[in-house]
Design an enzyme around this catalytic site. Structure first.
Site, short mmCIF file in Angstrom:
data_model
loop_
_atom_site.label_atom_id
_atom_site.label_comp_id
_atom_site.label_asym_id
_atom_site.label_seq_id
_atom_site.Cartn_x
_atom_site.Cartn_y
_atom_site.Cartn_z
N SER A 50 0.85 -1.20 0.00
CA SER A 50 0.00 0.00 0.00
C SER A 50 0.89 1.25 0.00
O SER A 50 2.10 1.17 0.23
CB SER A 50 -0.88 0.00 1.26
N ASP A 82 -1.27 -1.81 -3.95
CA ASP A 82 -2.63 -1.89 -3.41
C ASP A 82 -3.20 -0.47 -3.26
O ASP A 82 -2.55 0.40 -2.67
CB ASP A 82 -2.54 -2.57 -2.03
N GLY A 181 -10.35 -3.60 7.46
CA GLY A 181 -10.12 -3.51 8.91
C GLY A 181 -10.71 -4.69 9.67
O GLY A 181 -11.14 -5.69 9.08
N ASP A 258 -5.18 -8.60 4.76
CA ASP A 258 -4.17 -7.86 5.52
C ASP A 258 -4.44 -7.96 7.02
O ASP A 258 -3.59 -8.39 7.81
CB ASP A 258 -4.16 -6.39 5.07
P1 13P Z 1 -8.65 -6.63 5.25
O1 13P Z 1 -8.59 -5.39 6.08
O2 13P Z 1 -9.98 -7.31 5.38
O3 13P Z 1 -7.51 -7.55 5.50
O4 13P Z 1 -8.57 -6.17 3.70
C1 13P Z 1 -7.32 -5.94 3.10
C2 13P Z 1 -7.45 -5.31 1.76
O5 13P Z 1 -8.49 -5.25 1.14
C3 13P Z 1 -6.23 -4.73 1.19
O6 13P Z 1 -6.48 -4.07 -0.01
O1 G3H Z 2 -6.71 -1.88 2.18
C1 G3H Z 2 -5.89 -1.54 3.01
C2 G3H Z 2 -4.78 -2.43 3.44
O2 G3H Z 2 -5.15 -3.14 4.59
C3 G3H Z 2 -3.53 -1.64 3.63
O3 G3H Z 2 -3.59 -0.90 4.80
O4 G3H Z 2 -3.06 1.39 3.98
O5 G3H Z 2 -2.82 0.79 6.42
O6 G3H Z 2 -1.21 -0.12 4.73
P1 G3H Z 2 -2.61 0.38 4.99
ZN ZN Z 3 -8.39 -3.12 -0.14
#
Ligand code: 13P
Ligand code: G3H
Ligand code: ZN
Length: 311
Positions: A50, A82, A181, A258
């Site tokens: 990300s 991402d 989340g 994640d």
């Molecule tokens: P979660 O927060 O459900 O793990 O989703 C992660 C995600 O969509 C990252 O792009």
């Molecule tokens: O979709 C979000 C992912 O969980 C990445 O999270 O932006 O805090 O790294 P982050």
């Molecule tokens: Zn996502």
């Protein structure tokens, strides 16, 4: 073996009725835990980064760590951006060695989303890189941006063919009720996803890979450990694993996880330090934390996504 795009992975996943796991990475232990699981399970793998991860660890560190994982395991790995939110970040990742990017224009109008996504696709395809777009908006927290349930919206299946045709994207993330989340559904309510939307999208885009974000199950055994050892995560609830299994058998070829990794790692560190208060060497608590990541990822691959043995 160099980094690969997700094109072949998605083709096989669509035909085989399974999904490839896309796991977020932020440091060495997370990368090692995930890639050890993929090697053990002989599974295809997408590692995703990300904007927040790039800010935390720096692009070059994550790039070199992922290259090390490819060399160490011999696995075909796709390295993906991402939730890219601009042409510039997508270009930076493409120029910096990623093999896939997401341009997330879901907060814009349909026309603005099409224009931005098209621009990224043109640049990416000229370099042999694939692009994921998004239609519909997930609730939850990403990179400190919180999307309230009221501002979220399901994907409208009537828009998907036009979006894919006009943008040229290689895969499409849709919103069917998952969210980012650890707090996805109200405690005491029954988690529900709009499988009818997924089915309709699948009919309108035959053979086309669909992506599911916000797909952590928020594994309750780890929530219990966090809460037992000084954490406070009451009411943390995720997507039931059987729903992810069902989505994997439908048009969903990429499932993003994640939060489950964060949770497993944190539960492990909390437990280890509570039980070993004299420890202060990070290797002492990061070794079991890395093992916990490996176990969660192997479980997802084998029992949820169905991608074990498919590398
Ligand atoms: P979660 O927060 O459900 O793990 O989703 C992660 C995600 O969509 C990252 O792009
Ligand atoms: O979709 C979000 C992912 O969980 C990445 O999270 O932006 O805090 O790294 P982050
Ligand atoms: Zn996502």
């Amino acid at each position: 073996m160099p980094l690969v795009t997700s094109t072949e992975m998605f083709k096989k996943a669509y035909e085989g009725g399974y999904a490839v796991g896309a796991f977020n990475v932020n440091n060495m232990e997370i990368i090692q835990g995930i890639t050890e699981a993929a090697a053990q399970e002989k599974a295809p793998l997408i590692l995703q980064v990300s904007a927040g991860a790039r800010k935390y660890a720096k692009h070059v560190y994550l790039m070199k760590l992922v290259e090390a994982a490819v060399e160490d395991t011999g696995l075909p790995i796709c390295l993906h951006l991402d939730h890219g939110d601009s042409f510039e970040i997508c270009k930076s990742c493409i120029d910096g060695g990623f093999t896939s990017v997401m341009i997330d224009g879901s907060k814009y109008s349909f026309e603005e989303n099409v224009a931005l996504t098209r621009k990224v696709v043109e640049y990416a395809h000229s370099k042999g890189i694939v692009v994921e777009g998004e239609l519909g908006r997930l609730a939850g927290v990403e990179d400190e941006v919180k999307v309230s349930a009221a501002d979220s919206s399901y994907t409208d299946p009537a828009q998907v063919e036009e979006f894919v045709t006009r943008t040229g994207v290689d895969s499409l993330a849709i919103a069917i009720g998952t969210s980012h989340g650890a707090y996805k559904f109200k405690p005491g309510t029954k988690p529900q996803l709009r499988f009818d939307i997924l089915e309709e999208v699948g009919k309108r885009l035959p053979g086309f890979p669909i992506v599911l974000h916000g797909a952590s199950s928020v594994m309750q055994e780890y929530v219990a450990i966090v809460n037992q050892f000084g954490g406070k995560m009451p009411g943390a609830i995720g997507v039931p694993e059987e729903m992810l299994r069902k989505a994997s058998e439908m048009a969903v070829c990429k499932i993003n996880i994640d939060s489950d990794l964060r949770l497993a790692m944190t539960a492990s560190v909390r437990k280890h330090l509570a039980e070993n208060p004299e420890h202060f060497d990070p290797r002492q608590y990061l070794t079991p934390a890395r093992d916990a990541i490996r176990e969660v990822v192997a479980h997802k691959m084998r029992n949820v996504l169905g991608c074990s043995g498919k590398a």
